[in-house]
Design an enzyme around this catalytic site. Structure first.
Site, PDB file in Angstrom:
ATOM      1  N   ARG A   1     -25.846  -4.772  26.999  1.00 28.04           N
ATOM      2  CA  ARG A   1     -26.032  -5.872  27.994  1.00 28.04           C
ATOM      3  C   ARG A   1     -27.195  -6.826  27.564  1.00 28.04           C
ATOM      4  NH1 ARG A   1     -25.284  -7.986  32.702  1.00 28.04           N
ATOM      5  NH2 ARG A   1     -26.932  -8.199  33.961  1.00 28.04           N
TER       6      ARG A   1
ATOM      7  N   ARG B   1     -24.575 -12.567  19.522  1.00 22.03           N
ATOM      8  CA  ARG B   1     -24.109 -11.342  20.156  1.00 22.03           C
ATOM      9  C   ARG B   1     -22.860 -10.286  19.347  1.00 22.03           C
ATOM     10  NH1 ARG B   1     -22.876 -12.396  25.862  1.00 22.03           N
ATOM     11  NH2 ARG B   1     -22.165 -14.279  25.054  1.00 22.03           N
TER      12      ARG B   1
ATOM     13  N   HIS C   1     -22.809   3.833  42.067  1.00 20.11           N
ATOM     14  CA  HIS C   1     -22.359   3.642  40.624  1.00 20.11           C
ATOM     15  C   HIS C   1     -21.355   4.879  40.378  1.00 20.11           C
ATOM     16  CE1 HIS C   1     -25.579   1.255  39.863  1.00 20.11           C
ATOM     17  NE2 HIS C   1     -26.449   1.792  40.661  1.00 20.11           N
TER      18      HIS C   1
ATOM     19  N   ASP D   1     -34.201 -11.123  48.295  1.00 18.38           N
ATOM     20  CA  ASP D   1     -34.180  -9.820  47.300  1.00 18.38           C
ATOM     21  C   ASP D   1     -35.469 -10.041  46.487  1.00 18.38           C
ATOM     22  OD1 ASP D   1     -31.653  -8.896  48.388  1.00 18.38           O
ATOM     23  OD2 ASP D   1     -30.707 -10.310  47.028  1.00 18.38           O
TER      24      ASP D   1
ATOM     25  N   ILE E   1     -25.547  -5.275  50.864  1.00 19.01           N
ATOM     26  CA  ILE E   1     -26.586  -5.710  50.229  1.00 19.01           C
ATOM     27  C   ILE E   1     -26.288  -6.935  49.656  1.00 19.01           C
ATOM     28  CG2 ILE E   1     -28.535  -5.382  48.499  1.00 19.01           C
ATOM     29  CD1 ILE E   1     -28.318  -3.285  50.565  1.00 19.01           C
TER      30      ILE E   1
ATOM     31  N   LEU F   1     -23.231  -7.829  17.438  1.00 22.34           N
ATOM     32  CA  LEU F   1     -23.344  -6.413  17.608  1.00 22.34           C
ATOM     33  C   LEU F   1     -22.876  -5.832  18.851  1.00 22.34           C
ATOM     34  CD1 LEU F   1     -24.196  -3.925  16.136  1.00 22.34           C
ATOM     35  CD2 LEU F   1     -26.251  -4.008  17.062  1.00 22.34           C
TER      36      LEU F   1
ATOM     37  N   GLU G   1     -32.262   1.071  47.252  1.00 27.72           N
ATOM     38  CA  GLU G   1     -31.643   1.903  46.679  1.00 27.72           C
ATOM     39  C   GLU G   1     -32.092   3.170  46.818  1.00 27.72           C
ATOM     40  OE1 GLU G   1     -31.353   0.546  42.757  1.00 27.72           O
ATOM     41  OE2 GLU G   1     -29.300   1.516  42.253  1.00 27.72           O
TER      42      GLU G   1
END
Ligand code: GLN
Ligand code: ZN
Length: 751
Positions: A515, A22, A694, A599, A431, A24, A665
């Site tokens: 991510r 990882r 967010h 979930d 949640i 980069l 959501e």
């Protein structure tokens, strides 16, 4: 092949790019944080590309894709290439900063939307186009990467997103039909092809994965005319059109009619559907995707080789390839020394897949080799492993009757649950997760380094839980959660405790931007050897008289975020996972837990690309969820949670889940989902997220009340739950506490 183009025999359609360790990701995040300059980011990128391209050539690929490297996303790269970044970032002078602003936003501008790349867990940025978007070619990136590769002596094949896919994936901001923009876009592609030829490219790959989805007549006609036109250019490289993630169907003969030079077909995800049609295409190179680029199993040579031979014997010029880009698998098996030895022998990550492709290409021309024999042995070893068929699991599933997926009617359950839980009107809840504090991160790191033992770690997690419970009581929420501090990830946490799953140490796959996720591998029959969550939840429940929700991940989501078995139908694996989750719900109930949330944020994600395949998927997905949740008494309340998505095709399935309460959501979509639910007669409990977590802003009670008033227009008060959107985990404690106080105040005011 009719023309004199050089052909090739072994390739892949693209590479992973975050770096084997990882690198980069780290370099990019350092740049974002101002800890490193652009030059050092570019240097890391160049090192990674050089190592990758050289290794691929040395491993025997005689055509190597270049330009599949990206600082963030290949669709964003295409938008840059075509001069189609949105107006709002145009003022940012620096190329790299403008690029990252489009990807991630900044204080002034919102980023492009992000959405799922076909049926993978990769997410791309959605270009915003309109009838009057002005296109302009910026060929610097593909040209620079081509030149860099040629200088290294790499048989480089530039890769660019094709025009049809680019337009199909873009969002029309003015409602105009973007297909109408093809005539404006094609001159840019023509110009690009000319430049690439001039710079020395023999082949160019245009990625058109959209061609494996359902196409309208107009789109199919556009495929024909587009590639006829691009093929007609005088000085151009040979054109390979790559379509992957499914069967091409009618798009294959459409492409075959044109003057392009090669077609890459996905013989893994597409099955054998396109094989017969490909056999008659003798005037082009067929790049046969027989090595699965989307999964981690070693190729079965007795499956792949006969197909390659069949094509060749029909007179087709064949190259061996991955079915899609290797972007979707980890780099290499080498770091995976902790894996079960036997399981490890069945796997192929990126580097190993390149080796497999070379082995198959060689076998196609030279016949039997030692490498082929050992590939065969690995496949046989996998088939023979007893963990792949655990009779106890299969018998249990076989003997379940139809009632195993059915509860009493929802109205009856609601009465029993209300008797038990005695909740106020408009009950408030969250949640599941609470902010990941630095204490949690420190404890996790210390456990990993062996500085604390499991018992100490557990003690610290209990302290977190106690705090989260105390805060929720103080805020006045009605149904509490334990906060999920002990979970690294909502899928891996369960995978680590289930038989039939394995975890990797370095098996990172890009999800978006920097991510990465490490999907677990489901390799065998799934069973739950011991309780997984009961101790944590009962501890939380022991601290309060309010109900605490048990928190589980559903079978479809566990499947969607894992590398899956390719030796049995997905539905069968889903039922096995469902049975394990069901066992956990039954144990939670027996331990006194009255509310359990399962979930399923990924319900929409596994939806097949072709409409014709969707109903069957939805049927088994719903069935798996019901199997997982119908083992408890009617008085036990089942919740589920879905993340925002285009619910369209799955809205009926949400009803089918038959969960007593569904939280969704919704804040950013202004509660539109509620109208969609009403339209199908949804009559169960629903908790649309009332504020967007967010944003770091704390919503006022009046704002929450407004959102609730909007929701109440669509849902009667008796069925409406009050909760934020998901993702509290990513926020700070103070923000969350303040926001939830306002949420509770708003619910109370409305009651
Ligand atoms: N229970 C999970 C949480 O709150 C749900 C995560 C999700 O929505 N993807 O974190
Ligand atoms: Zn969610």
């Amino acid at each position: 092949m009719s023309n004199s183009r050089n052909t090739f025999t072994a390739t892949v359609l693209g590479f992973p790019r975050v770096g084997p360790n990882r690198e980069l990701k780290r370099a990019t995040e350092a740049y974002w944080a101002g800890r490193a300059d652009a030059a050092s980011l570019h240097a890391t990128a160049k090192e990674l590309r050089t190592a990758q391209l050289t290794a691929a050539r040395d491993a025997g690929l005689d055509s190597v894709p270049v330009g599949t490297f990206s600082y963030y996303d290949q669709v964003l790269d295409a938008a840059v290439l075509l001069g189609a970044l949105p107006e709002r970032v145009a003022g940012i002078a620096d190329d790299l900063d403008r690029y990252f602003a489009a990807a991630r936003g900044n204080a002034e501008v919102a980023p492009l939307e992000m959405t799922k790349w076909f049926d993978t867990n990769y997410h791309y940025l959605v270009p915003e186009l309109a009838a009057d978007t002005a296109f302009a070619l910026n060929p610097e990136k593909p040209l620079a990467e081509l030149k860099e590769a040629l200088a290294l002596g790499i048989p480089a094949r530039p890769v660019v997103v094709g025009p049809i896919t680019f337009l199909k994936l873009a969002k029309s901001v003015d409602g105009s039909d973007l297909l109408n923009r093809l005539p404006d876009l094609l001159p840019l592609y023509e110009q690009l092809l000319g430049l690439l030829a001039e710079a020395g490219a023999e082949w160019v790959q245009l990625d058109e994965p959209s061609l494996v989805t359902d196409l309208t007549e107009a789109e199919l006609a556009a495929v024909r005319s587009t590639y006829q036109r691009l093929a007609a250019i005088e000085a151009r490289p040979a054109i390979l059109v790559a379509a992957y993630f499914g069967r091409l169907g009618v798009a294959l003969p459409a492409l075959a009619e044109t003057g392009i030079d090669g077609i890459a077909v996905d013989l893994v995800a597409g099955g054998d559907a396109d094989l017969a049609a490909a056999k008659s295409i003798t005037d082009k190179l067929i790049v046969a995707g027989v090595v699965d680029g989307h999964n981690i199993w070693r190729v079965d040579p007795d499956h792949a080789l006969p197909r390659l031979t069949e094509l060749r014997d029909a007179g087709v010029t064949v190259a061996v390839s991955s079915s899609c880009s290797l972007l979707h698998v980890p780099y290499s098996l080498v770091p995976e020394t902790d894996l079960d030895e036997r399981l490890r022998g069945w796997l192929a990550f990126g580097d190993e897949k390149i080796a497999e492709i070379r082995v198959l290409a060689t076998a196609l021309t030279e016949g039997e080799t030692d490498a082929l024999a050992s590939a065969r042995a690995a496949v046989a070893d996998r088939k023979a492993d007893p963990r792949l068929r655990v009779e106890a699991v299969r018998e249990r599933l076989a003997t379940l009757d139809a009632d195993a997926t059915r509860r009493a009617p929802a109205d009856e359950r609601r009465i029993l649950q209300q008797e038990r839980l005695n909740l106020p009107l408009l009950p408030t809840t969250t949640i599941g997760s609470y902010p990941q504090t630095s204490r949690i991160r420190v404890a996790r790191a210390e456990l990993r380094r062996g500085e604390i033992d499991q018992a100490e770690y557990d003690t610290r997690m209990r302290a977190e839980i106690a705090e989260v419970i105390a805060v929720q009581e103080e805020i006045g929420l009605d149904v509490l959660v334990h906060g999920e501090p002990e979970r690294n990830d909502m899928v891996q946490y369960f995978a680590e405790q289930l038989d039939g799953f394995a975890a990797t140490v370095n098996g990172w796959v890009q999800s978006y931007g920097t991510r990465c996720v490490r999907p677990p591998i489901v390799y065998g029959d799934v069973a739950r050897p011991a309780v997984m969550t009961v101790d944590w939840i009962t501890y939380a429940q022991s601290l309060t008289s309010k109900p605490v929700k048990g928190m589980l991940t559903g079978p479809v989501t566990i499947l969607a975020w894992s590398f899956i078995r390719d030796d049995q139908p997905l539905a069968d694996t889903a039922r096995q996972i469902a049975l394990a989750i069901r066992d956990e719900t039954v144990d939670l109930e027996a331990a006194g837990i009255g509310v359990i949330q399962v979930d399923e944020p990924a319900l929409r994600e596994l939806l097949p690309l072709r409409r014709a395949d969707q109903a069957a998927y939805l049927e088994w997905a719903v069935d798996a969820f019901r199997l997982a949740t119908a083992g408890v008494a009617d008085a036990t309340q089942i919740h589920t949670h879905l993340c925002y998505s285009e619910f369209g095709e799955v809205i009926g399935a949400i009803h089918g889940l038959d969960a007593d309460v569904t939280s969704i959501e919704a804040a950013r979509s202004h509660m539109e989902v509620l109208d969609d639910l009403n339209a199908i007669g949804f009559d169960l409990g629903v908790g649309p997220g009332v504020y967007d977590i967010h944003s770091p802003r704390v919503p006022g009670a009046d704002e929450v009340q407004k959102a609730l008033a909007l929701a109440l227009k669509a849902v009667p008060a008796e069925r409406l739950w009050v909760n934020p959107d998901c993702g509290l985990k990513t926020r700070k404690t103070d923000e969350v506490t303040a926001s939830l106080r306002n949420l509770v105040a708003a619910a109370r005011a409305l009651r």
